[in-house]
Design a protein around this motif. Structure first.
Motif, PDB file in Angstrom:
ATOM      1  N   VAL A 164      -3.630   2.505 -15.514  1.00 40.24           N
ATOM      2  CA  VAL A 164      -2.408   2.052 -14.848  1.00 40.24           C
ATOM      3  C   VAL A 164      -2.306   0.539 -15.011  1.00 40.24           C
ATOM      4  N   VAL A 165      -1.133   0.063 -15.406  1.00 37.27           N
ATOM      5  CA  VAL A 165      -0.955  -1.365 -15.646  1.00 37.27           C
ATOM      6  C   VAL A 165       0.193  -1.905 -14.801  1.00 37.27           C
ATOM      7  N   ALA A 166       0.185  -3.228 -14.631  1.00 35.33           N
ATOM      8  CA  ALA A 166       1.300  -3.940 -14.021  1.00 35.33           C
ATOM      9  C   ALA A 166       1.811  -4.931 -15.051  1.00 35.33           C
ATOM     10  N   ASN A 167       3.074  -4.771 -15.425  1.00 40.92           N
ATOM     11  CA  ASN A 167       3.724  -5.688 -16.364  1.00 40.92           C
ATOM     12  C   ASN A 167       5.182  -5.798 -15.948  1.00 40.92           C
ATOM     13  N   GLU A 168       6.107  -5.902 -16.919  1.00 39.68           N
ATOM     14  CA  GLU A 168       7.518  -5.985 -16.567  1.00 39.68           C
ATOM     15  C   GLU A 168       8.202  -4.629 -16.474  1.00 39.68           C
ATOM     16  N   ILE A 169       7.585  -3.608 -17.041  1.00 35.98           N
ATOM     17  CA  ILE A 169       8.263  -2.313 -17.150  1.00 35.98           C
ATOM     18  C   ILE A 169       8.488  -1.674 -15.787  1.00 35.98           C
ATOM     19  N   GLY A 170       7.602  -1.956 -14.831  1.00 36.05           N
ATOM     20  CA  GLY A 170       7.743  -1.358 -13.512  1.00 36.05           C
ATOM     21  C   GLY A 170       9.029  -1.709 -12.800  1.00 36.05           C
ATOM     22  N   CYS A 171       9.652  -2.802 -13.210  1.00 38.55           N
ATOM     23  CA  CYS A 171      10.928  -3.190 -12.595  1.00 38.55           C
ATOM     24  C   CYS A 171      12.098  -3.086 -13.569  1.00 38.55           C
ATOM     25  N   ARG A 172      11.825  -2.959 -14.849  1.00 37.81           N
ATOM     26  CA  ARG A 172      12.912  -2.947 -15.829  1.00 37.81           C
ATOM     27  C   ARG A 172      13.245  -1.553 -16.343  1.00 37.81           C
ATOM     28  N   ALA A 173      12.448  -0.585 -15.956  1.00 39.28           N
ATOM     29  CA  ALA A 173      12.757   0.786 -16.359  1.00 39.28           C
ATOM     30  C   ALA A 173      14.099   1.195 -15.744  1.00 39.28           C
ATOM     31  N   ALA A 174      14.841   2.001 -16.486  1.00 36.97           N
ATOM     32  CA  ALA A 174      16.200   2.357 -16.073  1.00 36.97           C
ATOM     33  C   ALA A 174      16.240   3.066 -14.726  1.00 36.97           C
ATOM     34  N   SER A 175      15.173   3.726 -14.370  1.00 36.81           N
ATOM     35  CA  SER A 175      15.172   4.532 -13.142  1.00 36.81           C
ATOM     36  C   SER A 175      14.823   3.728 -11.891  1.00 36.81           C
ATOM     37  N   ARG A 176      14.538   2.420 -12.042  1.00 40.29           N
ATOM     38  CA  ARG A 176      14.069   1.662 -10.886  1.00 40.29           C
ATOM     39  C   ARG A 176      14.980   0.480 -10.562  1.00 40.29           C
ATOM     40  N   ASP A 177      15.000   0.134  -9.309  1.00 40.35           N
ATOM     41  CA  ASP A 177      15.595  -1.109  -8.832  1.00 40.35           C
ATOM     42  C   ASP A 177      14.592  -1.701  -7.858  1.00 40.35           C
ATOM     43  N   CYS A 178      13.467  -2.144  -8.418  1.00 44.84           N
ATOM     44  CA  CYS A 178      12.312  -2.435  -7.565  1.00 44.84           C
ATOM     45  C   CYS A 178      12.516  -3.661  -6.676  1.00 44.84           C
ATOM     46  N   GLU A 179      13.480  -4.509  -6.997  1.00 47.46           N
ATOM     47  CA  GLU A 179      13.685  -5.696  -6.188  1.00 47.46           C
ATOM     48  C   GLU A 179      13.993  -5.334  -4.730  1.00 47.46           C
ATOM     49  N   HIS A 180      14.529  -4.142  -4.501  1.00 46.99           N
ATOM     50  CA  HIS A 180      14.893  -3.734  -3.144  1.00 46.99           C
ATOM     51  C   HIS A 180      13.889  -2.749  -2.548  1.00 46.99           C
ATOM     52  N   GLU A 181      12.762  -2.582  -3.215  1.00 39.22           N
ATOM     53  CA  GLU A 181      11.722  -1.671  -2.708  1.00 39.22           C
ATOM     54  C   GLU A 181      10.662  -2.463  -1.963  1.00 39.22           C
ATOM     55  N   ASP A 182      10.277  -1.991  -0.808  1.00 42.14           N
ATOM     56  CA  ASP A 182       9.274  -2.681  -0.005  1.00 42.14           C
ATOM     57  C   ASP A 182       7.955  -1.918   0.019  1.00 42.14           C
ATOM     58  N   PHE A 183       7.662  -1.228  -1.067  1.00 39.74           N
ATOM     59  CA  PHE A 183       6.429  -0.453  -1.167  1.00 39.74           C
ATOM     60  C   PHE A 183       5.944  -0.507  -2.618  1.00 39.74           C
ATOM     61  N   LEU A 184       4.689  -0.126  -2.814  1.00 38.09           N
ATOM     62  CA  LEU A 184       4.101  -0.041  -4.148  1.00 38.09           C
ATOM     63  C   LEU A 184       3.832   1.415  -4.495  1.00 38.09           C
ATOM     64  N   GLU A 185       4.068   1.753  -5.746  1.00 37.56           N
ATOM     65  CA  GLU A 185       3.702   3.090  -6.205  1.00 37.56           C
ATOM     66  C   GLU A 185       3.521   3.078  -7.715  1.00 37.56           C
ATOM     67  N   VAL A 186       2.763   4.042  -8.192  1.00 36.35           N
ATOM     68  CA  VAL A 186       2.556   4.240  -9.629  1.00 36.35           C
ATOM     69  C   VAL A 186       3.522   5.322 -10.089  1.00 36.35           C
ATOM     70  N   PHE A 187       4.183   5.097 -11.219  1.00 34.91           N
ATOM     71  CA  PHE A 187       5.109   6.106 -11.727  1.00 34.91           C
ATOM     72  C   PHE A 187       5.138   6.072 -13.253  1.00 34.91           C
ATOM     73  N   LEU A 188       5.734   7.092 -13.843  1.00 36.75           N
ATOM     74  CA  LEU A 188       5.902   7.193 -15.295  1.00 36.75           C
ATOM     75  C   LEU A 188       7.335   6.782 -15.630  1.00 36.75           C
ATOM     76  N   PRO A 189       7.525   5.634 -16.277  1.00 35.14           N
ATOM     77  CA  PRO A 189       8.884   5.146 -16.536  1.00 35.14           C
ATOM     78  C   PRO A 189       9.607   5.874 -17.672  1.00 35.14           C
ATOM     79  N   PHE A 190       8.851   6.506 -18.568  1.00 35.24           N
ATOM     80  CA  PHE A 190       9.451   7.171 -19.721  1.00 35.24           C
ATOM     81  C   PHE A 190       9.009   8.633 -19.773  1.00 35.24           C
ATOM     82  N   LYS A 191       9.951   9.521 -20.002  1.00 38.92           N
ATOM     83  CA  LYS A 191       9.674  10.949 -19.953  1.00 38.92           C
ATOM     84  C   LYS A 191       8.666  11.400 -20.996  1.00 38.92           C
TER      85      LYS A 191
END
Length: 393
Positions: free
Chosen positions: A141-168
């Motif tokens: 599991v990595v932290a880079n830019e994809i966690g906020c730039r993936a089409a399915s996320r709007d992380c700027e308004h999220e107040d929690f952390l989670e691991v997810f799969l950005p690409f199907k």
């Protein structure tokens, strides 16, 4: 006071690539003496009006004698003199910034379960390959830019952390943060990314910001990087940004320019590595910045070289205990040996070392070139960190 202490008080600096010897000496009157030669020896010239001018002339004469004798020795026996000696002493005396010193683990510190691996990402130096290698081949599991730039996320308004799969169709797993800019690092720090231990590797180009925003003296970052010769990196960046319209630094005006024109128009990056390590992107880069960057690399960073990729990855794996890459050799070959997709790769003409373009790029990146040469030395020295592991089989 001993002679050794007096010599330290002289504050002598030897710069190997100067074009003559210069020694500046404290005295009742400010003086400068120029001695023809091939290296620079500097003793900072005091303000004539400062109290330091009233120091004992015995110290002053000792400094004068030491500098003059050292200059003469180099001139007569250049191959026998360790001209790096005093530079190394100055380097070890530099005080790193508090967040770097306290919140980033030193290379030889014992590891802790509270630490997070941090990859200092230098553009066009193989960093994307390292991201893919560990995120996909090793399934970390990595932290880079994809966690906020993936089409399915709007992380700027999220107040929690989670691991997810950005690409199907990809096994890539990321944390919903963006660690590639200062604001993103602040948000990740406020959400407790380091304490969560969700990310096995944090990828960022902002090392000082990461040390301030993400980590603390308990939850430290442990840093590694992959480095490339600054001229090769500058050439790659020059051609890449002519076509990479998805990059924020995309520069269509450079298309059709020669490297000389690109430099003349002020577009080329200058001393990016030193600037990034000391966080000086606006002012002039000075020798003191280079020395601070060297000290940071020596104390805090496991060095890898793009020119020695397999050995570098071997060291990363052993040092951090990452998954053995042999378990997924095909994935490794696709990413590292260019046998698969060419994501973020860009074919371009090569520059011949010693050509006019090469010399020009080396000149505008002179501090980065010196830092890289120092990193190559560190790469050899750091081999000792793995001797016991190799001897143990």
């Amino acid at each position: 006071m001993s002679s050794e202490q007096e010599l330290q008080n002289c504050d002598i600096r030897v710069a190997l690539k100067g074009d003559r010897y210069r020694d500046k000496i404290d005295d009742d009157e400010s003086t400068q003496k120029v001695i023809n030669g091939t290296s620079d020896i500097l003793v900072p010239l005091s303000n004539p009006n400062s109290p330091s001018v009233s120091r004992s002339l015995g110290i002053t004469k000792f400094c004068f004698a030491a500098v003059t004798a050292f200059a003469a020795l180099i001139a007569i026996y250049p191959e026998d003199v360790d001209v790096n000696m005093l530079n190394k002493r100055r380097t070890t005396e530099i005080q790193l910034k508090p967040s770097i010193l306290e919140n980033l683990a030193s290379l030889e510190d014992p590891t802790s379960e509270f630490e997070t691996a941090v990859f200092w990402h230098i553009p066009k130096a193989g960093g994307t390959a390292i991201e893919n290698l560990y995120a996909i081949c090793s399934d970390l599991v990595v932290a880079n830019e994809i966690g906020c730039r993936a089409a399915s996320r709007d992380c700027e308004h999220e107040d929690f952390l989670e691991v997810f799969l950005p690409f199907k169709r990809s096994p890539l797993r990321v944390v919903n943060v963006d660690t590639t800019n200062p604001d993103g690092l602040v948000r990740a720090g406020n959400l407790g990314l380091a304490e969560s231990n969700l990310a096995k590797i944090v990828f960022t180009s902002w090392l000082e910001d990461a040390s301030e925003s993400l980590f603390d003296s308990v939850n430290k970052g442990r840093v590694f990087t992959l480095m490339r010769h600054p001229v090769d990196r500058a050439v790659s960046e020059f051609y890449y940004l002519q076509d990479a319209d998805w990059e924020p630094t995309y520069d269509p005006k450079s298309k059709g320019m020669t490297i000389e024109e690109y430099v003349e128009h002020g577009h080329i990056e200058r001393n990016w590595m030193v600037s990034g390590l000391v966080k000086n992107f606006q002012g002039e880069i000075l020798q003191a910045d280079l020395e601070e960057a060297k000290q940071l690399l020596r104390e805090k960073v496991l060095i890898g070289l793009l020119s020695n990729m397999e050995e570098s990855i071997y060291r990363f794996d052993r040092y951090f205990g990452f998954h053995n890459i042999e378990r997924n050799k095909e994935c490794f070959d696709n990413i590292i040996h260019d046998k698969g997709s060419k994501t973020n790769r860009h074919e371009h003409p090569k520059l011949e070392p010693g050509s006019s373009e090469w010399k020009l790029l080396a000149k505008v990146n002179t501090f980065d070139v010196q830092l890289y040469e120092y990193a190559v030395e560190l790469f050899e020295e750091q081999k000792s960190l793995f001797n016991d592991a190799e001897e143990g089989g």
